[in-house]
Design an enzyme around this catalytic site. Structure first.
Site, short mmCIF file in Angstrom:
data_model
loop_
_atom_site.label_atom_id
_atom_site.label_comp_id
_atom_site.label_asym_id
_atom_site.label_seq_id
_atom_site.Cartn_x
_atom_site.Cartn_y
_atom_site.Cartn_z
CG ASP B 96 -11.59 34.65 126.78
OD1 ASP B 96 -11.81 35.35 127.79
OD2 ASP B 96 -11.93 34.98 125.65
CG ASP B 335 -14.00 28.49 122.15
OD1 ASP B 335 -12.83 28.03 122.18
OD2 ASP B 335 -14.26 29.65 121.79
CB CYS B 373 -32.68 19.22 112.52
SG CYS B 373 -32.40 20.14 114.05
CB CYS B 375 -33.66 21.80 116.97
SG CYS B 375 -34.01 22.99 115.66
CB CYS B 378 -36.05 21.47 112.46
SG CYS B 378 -34.57 22.31 111.86
CG HIS B 404 -31.14 24.94 113.08
ND1 HIS B 404 -31.65 23.66 113.02
CD2 HIS B 404 -30.09 24.96 112.22
CE1 HIS B 404 -30.96 22.95 112.15
NE2 HIS B 404 -30.01 23.72 111.64
#
Lengths: 438, 438
Positions: B96, B335, B373, B375, B378, B404
């Protein structure tokens, strides 16, 4: 697999001088020795996910009974199938007895023959540990190796106090052993655990370890089903399976030799502890502020009295140099908060010496932390970046610093084992390691 | 590879309603759009190692110029070959302009036509940002995509103030573009950068962005050699290689549309920004406290004025529901600090709604955080364990919670892209997501 009914199998495969390379076969996993055990105080090696620990080659980690007893409470861990299930760690675990924290974190403790009254460092609440309740807690936590409850004395201390303390520890060791033998089948993952109405009955006059746990009774009823669920998870191939691969297995109990800095008291403590009979023997009460030469002298003389065919565990030691030195003396197991705690303070161990990464001299340093290290931190990041993370209080600093320091310790022990197998003295470790980088 | 001399190639491959699925080809990496960009404020997505970010499928991350300018300083980053080399991140990066932090973290800022005087939130030291110095800083940081310097106004604000601010932003956009065109070849990884004596000369009357950096002059002399070292690293196959794969490449500069909550001002801002001409267009100044319906209305109306063939970036947005909604409206890039910041407060996004993991109801919950999930959190850990880590202030709580939440966001965007390619409305996201779990 250990012989039926034997909780732990220890096989010495090679010796080199006094050093031994072997294999410790615990209910959950085999452990190559000499081994360094990272400390996972609250069921977490601080900042490090379990899969990263596995990648680093950690074979066995340590949990602190005192801390886990306070948070999340033994009953919560027991209902998850023990620490293995709770933290999803399939390899070996050792828990300490809680004695060291009770003595080091509590200035207001009160010791009697029966046990220790202490206050929680979290909320000041009052608690009472006895050899029996410490065993009960460790059985509930379900580590592969658990420790007898001992008294840890301050340093320095006079000989009379030291003798009295050593004798108390010996009596507590006998009580620990007796309680363990009566209750060892209550471990959450034991195939033949009998969780009946008498399972939690306390010796007369003792309050429950879990008296302050509101979930105590609810948990009691569910231990059986929790075990069943764990078995189902295992058969489903879930990674958090936590049931050992044979059903009759129980935990292994180690005794602790005390006796301060007195060689005769250490000898007497060793003989009395061996007489009670344990699966392994620890040397406690060292690294409490005494000079390093004295530590070495006491370790060396105490080891002479320990049986050669049992694992020997030196508690709370040490620097990279020291863990190599003690492995050379014949120690099989060591643990220390140093690599993880130092990492949090930006102190990193490298093949070229200690690096205090906070120093401004590293702000523009594009080189790896340790050019001789193959860990994922040294392969990827520069000293400048690590210095920036630390200086900016980024959490990633703690994560990466801890990964490197653990890698360094575990790699050091790997090299020690390799040297022993080659019949070499582990002379690769130069004294430069523990000095600041020039 | 983009056409010669074009810093960014954007290809829309499929549309579904207003939504577009495409590919953004930046100097360092290709990015599939719509894309969610995790925020890496200080050159670190808080608590997450770069290899974990890669495993999670993060294609592009965001760095904050304001924060990096203060720590470690632009010159340090430049000497490491830019942010890619400094943080060892081979994929795409966007920075930015610093404007948002200057305005949100500084109550004592002073805005003139020339620029903004502000005080560091770290030590109170005084600094001056202009469109030119913000460009200079971003060129030194070397992200693939950089942003024009804009004024961010407070909310609510009256229309006159909003118009004046929008017009100032438009003038600053033109100055940003002009400085960028003159200096874009100074990016640390540009193959044809000419780092000569005039490279750091500031427009008359402006102080250096780096006036407070003691390493400024030292760094200047070494930019060339740093670039050479980076090229050597790359040819050696080091993972921290940070030089893009073609030499003539430069950064891409995006303009920012302001105009508050006024559709006419937004339209005028869009037209003026487009007239200046940028590689992509961002919508700024939203999610500043206005009602969500109003945000949507302004986004939708502003998008109508943006060119269809350029990437559209909605800044600082949003919840899982919102990122899907805005992708459906034709936004290509977003974002937000929400997934990472919420994780640090124990607030977790799941397919069943939000979970506040600190709640006692999860203390005995053996189930995974999100049963839908895949991931690594999880798959391995229980809610009870995550709750324990959070309640015990363990750093691992932040690590696992962030993994997560980022996985959830990145997976959501992956599903959005898949839906667009199938020609579906992204209707899979039910409104349950942003509500607390029942």
């Amino acid at each position: 697999m250990p012989p039926d009914g034997v909780p732990l199998d220890f096989r010495i495969e090679t010796t080199s001088g006094k050093a031994r390379a072997g294999r410790l076969i615990t209910p959950h996993a085999e452990v190559e020795t000499p081994v360094f055990m990272p400390v996972g105080t609250l069921g977490s090696v601080k900042a490090i996910p379990q899969d990263t620990l596995e990648e680093l080659g950690a074979q066995i980690i340590l949990g602190n009974t005192y801390h886990l007893y306070l948070r999340p409470g033994v009953e919560t861990v027991r209902r998850m199938g023990g620490l293995h299930g709770f933290m999803s760690w399939p390899r070996a675990i050792l828990t300490d007895s809680g004695g060291f924290q009770v003595f080091s974190l509590n200035e207001l403790r009160k010791v009697t023959e029966e046990g220790v009254t202490f206050r929680s460092h979290l909320d000041g609440s009052s608690h009472f540990f006895t050899p029996e309740s410490a065993m009960e807690a460790q059985i509930g936590l379900g580590a592969d190796i658990i420790m007898a409850f001992d008294e840890c004395t301050e340093f320095p201390v006079d000989r009379e106090r030291m003798r009295a303390s050593m004798e108390l520890t010996a009596r507590w060791a006998a009580r620990s052993k007796a309680y363990f033998e009566d209750h060892k089948h209550e471990v959450p993952w034991a195939g033949n655990a009998h969780v009946g109405t008498d399972a939690f009955v306390r010796p007369a006059g003792q309050s429950s370890t879990f008296a302050d746990d509101p979930n105590r009774n609810a948990g009691k009823a569910e231990v059986g089903s929790s075990r069943k669920e764990a078995a189902e998870l295992r058969s489903a191939g879930r990674t958090n399976a936590s049931v050992p691969t044979w059903a009759e297995q129980t935990q292994a109990l180690f005794g602790i030799v005390q006796g301060g800095m007195d060689r005769d008291l250490r000898r007497e403590s060793a003989l009395r502890t061996i007489e009670i009979g344990f699966s392994g023997y620890a040397i406690g009460g060292l690294s409490v502020g005494e000079p390093r030469e004295l530590t070495r002298e006491i370790v060396e003389s105490t080891l002479e009295h320990l049986p050669a065919d049992k694992p020997r565990y030196l508690m709370g030691v040490g620097t990279p140099e020291e863990i190599v030195e003690y492995a050379n003396l014949g120690v099989d197991m060591m643990d220390c908060v140093l690599p993880t705690r130092a990492a949090r303070h930006g102190l990193l161990f490298t093949s070229e010496g200690k690096v205090s990464i906070k120093q401004a001299r590293y702000a523009q340093d594009q080189g790896p932390l340790d050019p001789n290290c193959g860990c994922r931190v040294c392969r990827r990041y520069s000293r400048a970046y690590l210095r920036h993370l630390y200086a900016s209080n980024e959490v990633l600093a703690q994560v990466l610093n801890t990964i490197h320091n653990l890698s360094f310790y575990l790699d050091t022990m790997r090299r020690v084992r390799h040297s022993i197998r080659l019949g070499e003295e582990c002379g690769f470790l130069s004294s430069v390691w523990s000095r600041p980088k020039p």
